[in-house]
Design a protein around this motif. Structure first.
Motif, PDB file in Angstrom:
ATOM      1  N   GLY A 152      -3.766   4.012  -8.438  1.00  0.00           N
ATOM      2  CA  GLY A 152      -4.522   4.944  -7.620  1.00  0.00           C
ATOM      3  C   GLY A 152      -5.881   5.222  -8.222  1.00  0.00           C
ATOM      4  N   ARG A 174       0.824  -1.199   0.000  1.00  0.00           N
ATOM      5  CA  ARG A 174       0.000   0.000   0.000  1.00  0.00           C
ATOM      6  C   ARG A 174       0.862   1.253   0.000  1.00  0.00           C
ATOM      7  NH1 ARG A 174      -5.637   0.143  -0.892  1.00  0.00           N
ATOM      8  NH2 ARG A 174      -6.544  -1.783  -0.091  1.00  0.00           N
ATOM      9  N   ILE A 175       0.373   2.282  -0.660  1.00  0.00           N
ATOM     10  CA  ILE A 175       1.000   3.602  -0.592  1.00  0.00           C
ATOM     11  C   ILE A 175       0.408   4.312   0.615  1.00  0.00           C
ATOM     12  CG2 ILE A 175       1.302   5.815  -1.762  1.00  0.00           C
ATOM     13  CD1 ILE A 175       0.976   4.201  -4.415  1.00  0.00           C
ATOM     14  N   ASP A 176       1.228   4.596   1.598  1.00  0.00           N
ATOM     15  CA  ASP A 176       0.755   5.143   2.869  1.00  0.00           C
ATOM     16  C   ASP A 176       1.533   6.414   3.196  1.00  0.00           C
ATOM     17  OD1 ASP A 176      -0.579   5.331   5.330  1.00  0.00           O
ATOM     18  OD2 ASP A 176       1.010   4.221   6.337  1.00  0.00           O
ATOM     19  N   ALA A 177       0.807   7.496   3.490  1.00  0.00           N
ATOM     20  CA  ALA A 177       1.427   8.783   3.819  1.00  0.00           C
ATOM     21  C   ALA A 177       2.393   9.228   2.717  1.00  0.00           C
ATOM     22  CB  ALA A 177       2.142   8.712   5.163  1.00  0.00           C
ATOM     23  N   GLY A 178       2.013   8.943   1.468  1.00  0.00           N
ATOM     24  CA  GLY A 178       2.806   9.397   0.338  1.00  0.00           C
ATOM     25  C   GLY A 178       4.077   8.632   0.093  1.00  0.00           C
ATOM     26  N   THR A 179       4.243   7.463   0.741  1.00  0.00           N
ATOM     27  CA  THR A 179       5.473   6.711   0.579  1.00  0.00           C
ATOM     28  C   THR A 179       5.190   5.285   0.129  1.00  0.00           C
ATOM     29  OG1 THR A 179       5.548   5.938   2.880  1.00  0.00           O
ATOM     30  CG2 THR A 179       6.601   8.045   2.393  1.00  0.00           C
ATOM     31  N   GLY A 223      -1.155  12.932  -4.987  1.00  0.00           N
ATOM     32  CA  GLY A 223      -2.053  12.488  -3.938  1.00  0.00           C
ATOM     33  C   GLY A 223      -3.126  11.529  -4.409  1.00  0.00           C
ATOM     34  N   ARG A 224      -3.382  11.473  -5.716  1.00  0.00           N
ATOM     35  CA  ARG A 224      -4.384  10.541  -6.240  1.00  0.00           C
ATOM     36  C   ARG A 224      -3.989   9.081  -6.006  1.00  0.00           C
ATOM     37  NH1 ARG A 224      -3.643  12.048 -12.527  1.00  0.00           N
ATOM     38  NH2 ARG A 224      -3.251  14.053 -11.540  1.00  0.00           N
ATOM     39  N   ARG A 269       9.515   8.536  -1.629  1.00  0.00           N
ATOM     40  CA  ARG A 269       8.356   9.410  -1.732  1.00  0.00           C
ATOM     41  C   ARG A 269       7.755   9.317  -3.131  1.00  0.00           C
ATOM     42  NH1 ARG A 269      11.914  14.438   0.052  1.00  0.00           N
ATOM     43  NH2 ARG A 269      13.184  13.332  -1.480  1.00  0.00           N
ATOM     44  N   GLU A 304      -2.593   8.060  -3.080  1.00  0.00           N
ATOM     45  CA  GLU A 304      -2.624   7.774  -1.653  1.00  0.00           C
ATOM     46  C   GLU A 304      -3.629   6.663  -1.343  1.00  0.00           C
ATOM     47  OE1 GLU A 304      -1.604   7.808   2.260  1.00  0.00           O
ATOM     48  OE2 GLU A 304      -0.599   8.885   0.619  1.00  0.00           O
ATOM     49  N   GLY A 305      -3.207   5.682  -0.573  1.00  0.00           N
ATOM     50  CA  GLY A 305      -4.056   4.555  -0.238  1.00  0.00           C
ATOM     51  C   GLY A 305      -4.128   3.491  -1.313  1.00  0.00           C
TER      52      GLY A 305
END
Length: 308
Positions: free
Chosen positions: A282, A123-128, A150-151, A138, A153-154
């Motif tokens: 995303g 998962r992409i979490d907190a932009g990482t 940001g699209r 990042r 994220e998550g």
């Protein structure tokens, strides 16, 4: 022997840099010593040599020997070995038609863009996202010229490594529309197990090209970024001309694409020698997207994941 002041300064700086590389660069000693190697110049020289035409009588002993050493499946290639005029032509070879069929469409599907090995996913979490062994990088910096990172994220990331034996063309992984392409100038560290586990923010630091698309049809609600990461002697990360509209990618920059339609299996780009593709998944339906493969070997067209 008396050194003039500028030479003394250069010598001191060189010694300090050597100490930094040997002591503070993480990883095996060989990787540390690579800090001394002129990676960009070396990559240009290797690329130039690899593109030189070979006499027909040299192709079997040189190209054939290379293929045997790395285990390249020449039976999958579009043409006989003797028809490839250079090492670069062999590396960027196409496959025989029909040898990599695409898995059938399903809801929110994503098929592999390459022959390679999945070495990281999550998962992409907190932009990482995670490079390897817990090393983060990042996503916004990976994409650099894409403003709305940001699209993702998550969503999910999958990292696919191409070894010298692999087929080196990259293909479209989904049904959709291409929205942007870009290129990021950077370093050319190796991208292998030793490097990914030792060099912090490796994918952020290396040269790379980025291809962006939004899903349509069965893939509606997904957005995908395919990041082609260069490496030592892999300076050529090439986006297929069909997505450029007659333009040339800047050395470090990009531009939007006018929603050109794409389907799985279309040409996306080419590596001149092997490297790594980072796929980012995303968009509004990213939370519903589930990876079906998270490690191990994969071939072009095989299902990587779908919405559940």
């Amino acid at each position: 022997m008396s050194w003039p002041p500028p030479a003394r300064v250069a010598l001191v700086l060189a010694l300090l840099w050597a100490i930094y590389v040997l002591v503070w660069t993480p990883g095996p000693l060989g990787l540390r010593l690579l800090g001394f190697y002129p990676k960009r110049l070396g990559s240009r020289v290797v690329g130039w040599v690899a593109a030189r035409p070979l006499p027909a009588s040299w192709r079997d002993p040189l190209l054939g020997g290379f293929a045997r050493h790395y285990g390249i499946a020449l039976s999958d290639a579009e043409f006989p070995l003797a028809d490839y005029p250079s090492l670069q032509a062999l590396f960027t070879r196409r496959l025989r038609p029909g040898i990599r069929p695409q898995d059938a469409p399903t809801d929110g599907y994503l098929n592999s863009p390459v022959d390679g090995r999945i070495i990281a996913s999550g998962r992409i979490d907190a932009g990482t996202a995670i490079q390897a062994k817990g090393l983060p990088y990042r996503v916004a910096e990976l994409l650099k010229h894409e403003r709305n990172a940001g699209r993702f994220e998550g969503g999910h990331f999958l990292t696919l490594y191409l070894s010298p034996k692999d087929y080196h063309r990259i293909h479209v992984p989904l049904e959709g529309r291409v929205t942007a392409v870009s290129r990021v100038e950077g370093e050319l560290w190796p991208v292998n197990d030793a490097s990914t586990g030792s060099v912090p923010r490796l994918y952020e630091r290396n040269r790379r090209a980025v291809w962006m698309a939004e899903g349509t049809g069965a893939c509606e609600g997904l957005e995908v970024a395919a990041v082609l990461v260069g490496a030592t002697h892999v300076g050529g990360v090439v986006i297929d001309p069909r997505w450029l509209g007659g333009r040339t990618l800047p050395r470090d920059g990009g531009f939007p694409v006018d929603a050109l339609p794409c389907v799985p299996g279309d040409d996306l780009g080419t590596f001149e020698f092997g490297s790594t593709v980072v796929l980012l998944v995303g968009g509004p339906r990213a939370q519903a997207w589930t990876p079906l493969r998270t490690e191990g070997a994969v071939q072009v067209g095989q299902r990587l994941g779908a919405c559940r």
